[in-house]
Design an enzyme around this catalytic site. Structure first.
Site, mmCIF file in Angstrom:
data_model
loop_
_atom_site.group_PDB
_atom_site.id
_atom_site.type_symbol
_atom_site.label_atom_id
_atom_site.label_comp_id
_atom_site.label_asym_id
_atom_site.label_seq_id
_atom_site.Cartn_x
_atom_site.Cartn_y
_atom_site.Cartn_z
ATOM 1 C CG ASP A 1 -12.264 -8.338 0.449
ATOM 2 O OD1 ASP A 1 -11.234 -7.707 0.574
ATOM 3 O OD2 ASP A 1 -13.291 -8.133 1.251
ATOM 4 C CD GLU B 1 -2.911 -1.507 2.435
ATOM 5 O OE1 GLU B 1 -4.068 -1.869 2.323
ATOM 6 O OE2 GLU B 1 -2.334 -1.130 3.526
HETATM 7 N N1 ADE Z 1 -9.111 -5.481 4.002
HETATM 8 C C1 ADE Z 1 -9.591 -5.793 2.725
HETATM 9 N N2 ADE Z 1 -10.479 -6.728 2.816
HETATM 10 C C2 ADE Z 1 -10.765 -6.870 3.984
HETATM 11 C C3 ADE Z 1 -11.792 -7.636 4.776
HETATM 12 N N3 ADE Z 1 -12.740 -8.443 3.939
HETATM 13 N N4 ADE Z 1 -11.879 -7.654 6.052
HETATM 14 C C4 ADE Z 1 -11.009 -6.817 6.768
HETATM 15 N N5 ADE Z 1 -10.226 -6.037 6.156
HETATM 16 C C5 ADE Z 1 -9.988 -6.088 4.840
#
Ligand code: ADE
Length: 228
Positions: free
Chosen positions: A196, A12
């Site tokens: 996600d 990042e």
């Molecule tokens: N960072 C990126 N995706 C995440 C998730 N599903 N839960 C917690 N932190 C995250």
């Protein structure tokens, strides 16, 4: 004007570090703080490590030891909304812990049940990021963000978090940075790219999209600095 830029993982921050003309580097608590110039602006970059305490330590160090004027927290996040897909961008309007007992925060901060991001930075970031994502056929949204010390892998928990907090996305550090900035009365912003979506098995999508989401986030930070 000195900008503190903080991300949780090397991916990042490394892309930003590579674009920065580095003047000096300092190691504190095992983290490297790089000071220099990015997009013509004075910055200090740090990768804080995963989780709320790591984020809080580095945010406080940026403020107390390096005297930053504002903090931008950058990284990736899990979507909590069906309309938010991977590589879309969330500009947080505020942040709160999802793993803290409800009501605890309000005992300490009677006028604040979520830590508000700086409205001027939110509005600038929102227009800068929207222009970029529109050119990619993707979206930028402003919305609530929640943080906790867990990776949220399943759709049921994501849906519960959305229902409970009306949040757009979840990650593991933003509210801690926001908390530290809030008690120091320092303007801050959280910019997160979705890694996600709202599906089960988030970790598989996350592993696939993380590098692209980090690229997207660093693009947003550069554009924000350039526009400011
Ligand atoms: N960072 C990126 N995706 C995440 C998730 N599903 N839960 C917690 N932190 C995250």
């Amino acid at each position: 004007m000195l900008w503190g830029i903080i991300g949780a993982m090397d991916d990042e921050i490394d892309l930003l570090r590579r674009k920065t003309i580095i003047k000096e580097e300092f190691v504190r608590y095992g983290c490297t703080f790089s000071s220099g110039t990015l997009e013509g602006k004075s910055v200090i970059l740090v990768c804080c490590g995963i989780g709320k305490v790591n984020a809080a330590i580095c945010a406080d160090t940026l403020i107390q030891s390096f005297g930053v004027d504002r903090i931008v927290h950058v990284g990736v996040a899990g979507s909590l909304r069906p309309d938010l897909e991977c590589l879309d961008v969330v500009v947080a309007v505020d942040a709160v812990y999802h793993d803290m007992e409800p009501g605890v925060l309000i005992d300490y901060f009677p006028h604040c049940d979520r830590f508000p991001c700086d409205p001027g930075l939110v509005s600038l970031a929102s227009s800068v990021c929207s222009a970029i994502t529109a050119s990619q056929g993707r979206r930028t949204v402003t919305g609530h963000l929640v943080s906790g010390d867990q990776f949220i892998n399943d759709r049921t928990t994501k849906e519960r978090l959305h229902e409970q907090f009306q949040a757009a996305c979840v990650e593991m550090e933003g509210a801690a940075v926001a908390h530290v900035a809030y008690v120091n009365q320092l303007p801050f912003l959280i910019l997160r790219t979705i890694s996600d979506s709202l599906r089960d098995g988030a970790i598989l999508e996350y592993n696939h999209f993380k590098p692209l989401a980090c690229e997207q986030s660093s693009r947003m930070v550069c554009a924000l600095l350039d526009a400011s």
